[in-house]
Design an enzyme around this catalytic site. Structure first.
Site, short mmCIF file in Angstrom:
data_model
loop_
_atom_site.label_atom_id
_atom_site.label_comp_id
_atom_site.label_asym_id
_atom_site.label_seq_id
_atom_site.Cartn_x
_atom_site.Cartn_y
_atom_site.Cartn_z
N GLU A 53 0.95 -1.33 0.03
CA GLU A 53 0.04 0.09 0.07
C GLU A 53 0.76 1.04 0.05
O GLU A 53 1.77 1.53 0.93
CB GLU A 53 -0.87 -0.05 1.35
CG GLU A 53 -1.92 -0.94 1.64
CD GLU A 53 -2.56 -0.76 2.83
OE1 GLU A 53 -2.56 0.04 3.31
OE2 GLU A 53 -3.31 -1.90 3.05
N ASP A 64 -4.57 8.41 11.14
CA ASP A 64 -3.48 7.67 11.55
C ASP A 64 -2.82 8.30 12.83
O ASP A 64 -2.97 9.29 13.33
CB ASP A 64 -2.42 8.47 10.07
CG ASP A 64 -2.81 8.03 9.12
OD1 ASP A 64 -2.96 6.71 8.85
OD2 ASP A 64 -2.60 8.90 7.79
#
Length: 274
Positions: A53, A64
């Site tokens: 990814e 995140d």
């Protein structure tokens, strides 16, 4: 243009036939530099990752954790743009021949233009996009462009997702379903296991697509546990931390190769599919 969704599907199917989970590695484009990021992605593939990814750095990465946020900030301060993300996909695919996904928040793609992004990603050899913050009810425009260019559209589901939402996603997703191992942001360090297993079972009741588990998987033991019931194990923060903690890029690549080897060994042990 057919894109590489078939390569993604074949890779996941091959891992299942071998009685193991696929290892999926995440690293952001442009970290520590654009060229350094390409080298890092190639290193993890050559050391045992099945799929990669490529993160599209964003200034507001709400899902995140601090490690990936730090890497994204380094990439953005280095001038990384979407053109660099596409170049990263292209060069990683050329160097490895493995499926290359892009992981991105929706806003940058929307501003760039969904049709333009899908066309460029497919032309670069990309296999599809993981879009963690795009509501499935608002995804028709992107899914149309992705399908036209042979790209997978992967949605992220959390343990809190309702059965209704799971069925909505199952009806339109392609490639695989991304199951979050826990509630929270990446790299939060919480334990994984029972909640993730239960979520995988619920997803499998709604779709025949492979189910890959990430967010919270940070070491070989956790990866081994997830591989006992998931089709794929997704690791990001641990790879980013290996690069951040290294004194230079060369040492970082050494650390990445060692970490990938450990994780690959852990997911390649024969596991019982549930």
């Amino acid at each position: 243009m057919n894109g590489n969704i078939r390569l993604l599907n074949d890779t996941l199917a091959a891992a299942k036939e071998q009685g193991r989970a696929a290892l999926i590695a995440y690293l952001p484009a442009g970290f520590p530099t654009v060229d350094g990021g390409i080298a890092a992605l190639a290193a993890v593939v050559h050391s045992g990752a099945d799929i990669v990814e490529v993160g599209l750095p964003h200034s507001d990465p709400v899902l995140d954790g601090p490690v990936i946020q730090t890497a994204a900030d380094i990439a953005l301060r280095g001038g990384t743009r979407i053109a660099d993300v596409i170049r990263t996909v292209r060069e990683t695919y050329r160097a490895t021949g493995k499926p290359v996904m892009v992981m991105s928040y929706w806003n940058p793609i929307d501003r760039y233009g969904a049709e333009r992004f899908a066309a460029e990603l497919a032309a670069a050899g990309g296999a599809g996009c993981i879009l963690p913050d795009l509501p499935v009810q608002e995804s028709a425009r992107w899914r149309g462009q992705a399908a036209a260019h042979g790209l997978a559209t992967v949605f992220v589901v959390a343990p809190s997702s309702t059965d209704e939402r799971l069925h909505e996603i199952a009806a339109v997703a392609s490639g695989f379903v991304y199951a979050s191992a826990l509630m929270g942001v990446t790299g939060s360090g919480a334990s994984v296991g029972d909640a993730a297993n239960a979520l995988v079972r619920r997803i499998r009741a709604a779709t025949e697509l492979p189910v890959c588990v990430g967010i919270g998987v940070s070491n070989a033991e956790q990866a081994r546990r997830i591989a006992e019931f998931a089709d794929g194990v997704i690791v990001g923060t641990a790879f980013v931390r290996a690069m951040l903690d290294a004194p230079d890029e060369t040492a970082g690549l050494v650390s990445l190769r060692a970490l990938t080897g450990e994780l690959a060994d852990s997911v390649r042990r024969k596991h019982a599919l549930t």
